[in-house]
Write an enzyme that holds these catalytic residues in place. Sequence first.
Site, PDB file in Angstrom:
ATOM      1  N   LYS A 157       0.515  -0.924  -0.262  1.00 57.64           N
ATOM      2  CA  LYS A 157       0.347   0.376  -0.179  1.00 57.64           C
ATOM      3  C   LYS A 157       0.507   0.635  -0.333  1.00 57.64           C
ATOM      4  CE  LYS A 157      -4.222  -1.322   2.597  1.00 57.64           C
ATOM      5  NZ  LYS A 157      -5.058  -0.741   3.617  1.00 57.64           N
ATOM      6  N   GLY A 163      -8.905   7.159  -2.416  1.00 58.34           N
ATOM      7  CA  GLY A 163      -9.579   6.712  -3.565  1.00 58.34           C
ATOM      8  C   GLY A 163      -9.454   5.747  -4.185  1.00 58.34           C
ATOM      9  N   GLY A 164      -9.262   4.632  -3.027  1.00 62.49           N
ATOM     10  CA  GLY A 164      -8.473   2.891  -3.537  1.00 62.49           C
ATOM     11  C   GLY A 164      -7.403   3.023  -4.847  1.00 62.49           C
ATOM     12  N   GLU A 199       0.511  -4.946   4.259  1.00 54.82           N
ATOM     13  CA  GLU A 199      -0.665  -5.588   5.181  1.00 54.82           C
ATOM     14  C   GLU A 199      -0.709  -6.493   4.788  1.00 54.82           C
ATOM     15  OE1 GLU A 199      -2.985  -1.334   6.274  1.00 54.82           O
ATOM     16  OE2 GLU A 199      -4.097  -3.128   5.373  1.00 54.82           O
ATOM     17  N   HIS A 207     -15.969  -3.933   4.741  1.00 49.32           N
ATOM     18  CA  HIS A 207     -15.427  -2.616   5.222  1.00 49.32           C
ATOM     19  C   HIS A 207     -16.624  -1.659   6.261  1.00 49.32           C
ATOM     20  CE1 HIS A 207     -13.593   1.518   4.096  1.00 49.32           C
ATOM     21  NE2 HIS A 207     -15.289   1.434   4.549  1.00 49.32           N
ATOM     22  N   LYS A 236     -16.154   2.183  -3.405  1.00 46.52           N
ATOM     23  CA  LYS A 236     -17.644   1.950  -2.631  1.00 46.52           C
ATOM     24  C   LYS A 236     -18.525   2.720  -3.981  1.00 46.52           C
ATOM     25  CE  LYS A 236     -15.445   3.277   1.553  1.00 46.52           C
ATOM     26  NZ  LYS A 236     -15.190   4.921   1.898  1.00 46.52           N
ATOM     27  N   GLU A 274     -11.658   4.150   8.958  1.00 40.09           N
ATOM     28  CA  GLU A 274     -12.300   3.107   8.671  1.00 40.09           C
ATOM     29  C   GLU A 274     -11.580   1.391   9.227  1.00 40.09           C
ATOM     30  OE1 GLU A 274     -12.622   4.537   4.446  1.00 40.09           O
ATOM     31  OE2 GLU A 274     -10.699   3.683   4.226  1.00 40.09           O
ATOM     32  N   ARG A 291     -11.675  14.107   5.774  1.00 41.05           N
ATOM     33  CA  ARG A 291     -12.804  14.686   5.377  1.00 41.05           C
ATOM     34  C   ARG A 291     -13.663  14.093   5.748  1.00 41.05           C
ATOM     35  NH1 ARG A 291     -13.968  10.875   1.459  1.00 41.05           N
ATOM     36  NH2 ARG A 291     -11.613   9.863   1.365  1.00 41.05           N
ATOM     37  N   VAL A 294     -18.232  10.882   0.699  1.00 38.79           N
ATOM     38  CA  VAL A 294     -19.052  10.628   0.152  1.00 38.79           C
ATOM     39  C   VAL A 294     -20.457   9.849   0.413  1.00 38.79           C
ATOM     40  CG1 VAL A 294     -19.506  10.018  -2.373  1.00 38.79           C
ATOM     41  CG2 VAL A 294     -17.263  10.289  -1.921  1.00 38.79           C
TER      42      VAL A 294
END
Length: 443
Positions: A157, A163-164, A199, A207, A236, A274, A291, A294
């Site tokens: 990662k 944003g994926g 990870e 999720h 998502k 998350e 933040r 969505v």
Amino acid sequence: MFAKILIANRGEIAVRVIRACREMGIATVAVYSEADRDALHVSLADESVCVGGPHVQDSYLNMVAILSAAIATRAEAIHPGYGLLSENARFAKMCEACHITFIGPTAQMITLLGDKERARATMEKAGVPVILGTGIVPSARTAYEEAKRIGVPLLIKAAAGGGGRGIRRVNKLKDVPAAFVSASGEARAAFGDGSCYIEKLLCAVKHVEMQVLCDSAGNVVCLGERECSIQRKNQKLLEESPSVAVTPQLRKKMMRAAVKGARAVNYLNAGTMEFLLDKEGNFYFIEMNTRLQVEHPVTEFVSGVDIVKWQIRVAAGQKLTFTQEDVCLRGHAIEARINAEDAKNGFLPSVGKIRLLHVPGGNGVRFDTALFQDYTVPPYYDSLLGKLIAYAPTRDEAVRKLQAALSELVIDGVAHTLELQMDILEDKRFLQGSYTTDFMEGR
Ligand code: ADP
Ligand code: ADP
Ligand code: MG
């Protein structure tokens, strides 16, 4: 309270923030690119300033132009929405230097939590469970050694990812060094920072994220969870609250962990912790989004709390007027994202003129969008056309309500994901609630 706020965003989220301001009696300034002259957020705002060319680098990411617009219009605060500058610590710092309030956490918190590896380490230290993994991996050789310790499958990662993007799966140990080198190179190109960590890949997980809201007096409340396991390429597609998998006891535990995590960093404003949740009810922190999210409307429905208004109030120094005990989560909300993507054609982005638009309504139906009849969807931005959210006393009723609303929604002129959402809502795994983040694989 602020007299005037500039909204440094576009699309449905800019419209969402402008509406909240209007309800609060706050004047609004929209910024827009040359491609967005006719956009809805521009016509809804009290004032508007063109900040540059169509490409986001020239306009919505043009920090100097946006701050100049704020100063010229005497805006006292800037709401960044999500994406774009919302998690940009440098921008938050520049706002501070210009004596303009950035509606969000401090630059320091954004820096800490925006580095996903540091966030992980911070949460682990605070006693919030994290996934077996590493710190920043310095070389391909170390990556191999660490991978041997952790075991495959695993994820490499990007610390600066979001944003994926910036996540790579590796199934075989021998592929680790090459994957690490290319992941790191890609992260450097995409985020200007090649730092990566590893990870363990968790299989068959959900999720589940927790919404927190914090004021400057140190009050922290958690508004419960959202389940966002319906994803494509780690992005998502559909979200719901509550999660079928979260029992009242587990909710208490996860809410306590979220509050603990937020307190550990003296968090300010709205944020999302998350987690991944396994079948045994174990949950692990993956990242914190500093933040507005969505999918915040599903939480607004079940909690009755207007998250955007509270972001503004907290940023203005007001204290939360309710405590954790006052938070009452009721009913069930589901959100379907309608993206301008051709689901039948590799999710290719679609652009064009909206020939016909019909929006459903009724009790418990919300459609957050910046679309209008004859609007032309430009090719430069995020593909989100709108979010259709249904709220009802039970999950079954919410599913039916969203199905009914989706079947009424007409967006003609571009390809989009409405039919895909209908299919998801009829899927047995979704209806049973047993679905996990691999739901879309092989569909
Ligand atoms: P959220 O975590 O709020 O549900 P997403 O996970 O969909 O939102 O996306 C995370 C953030 O990244 C959002 O702020 C979104 O605007 C942004 N984003 C989504 N897709 C892209 C993309 N293709 N390029 C750049 N940013 C994106
Ligand atoms: P981003 O910053 O792009 O949002 P996240 O770290 O939040 O990235 O991960 C995005 C998604 O990728 C998660 O919602 C989940 O589906 C998947 N994911 C992330 N980490 C893991 C993991 N260790 N094991 C399994 N899936 C993961
Ligand atoms: Mg994430």
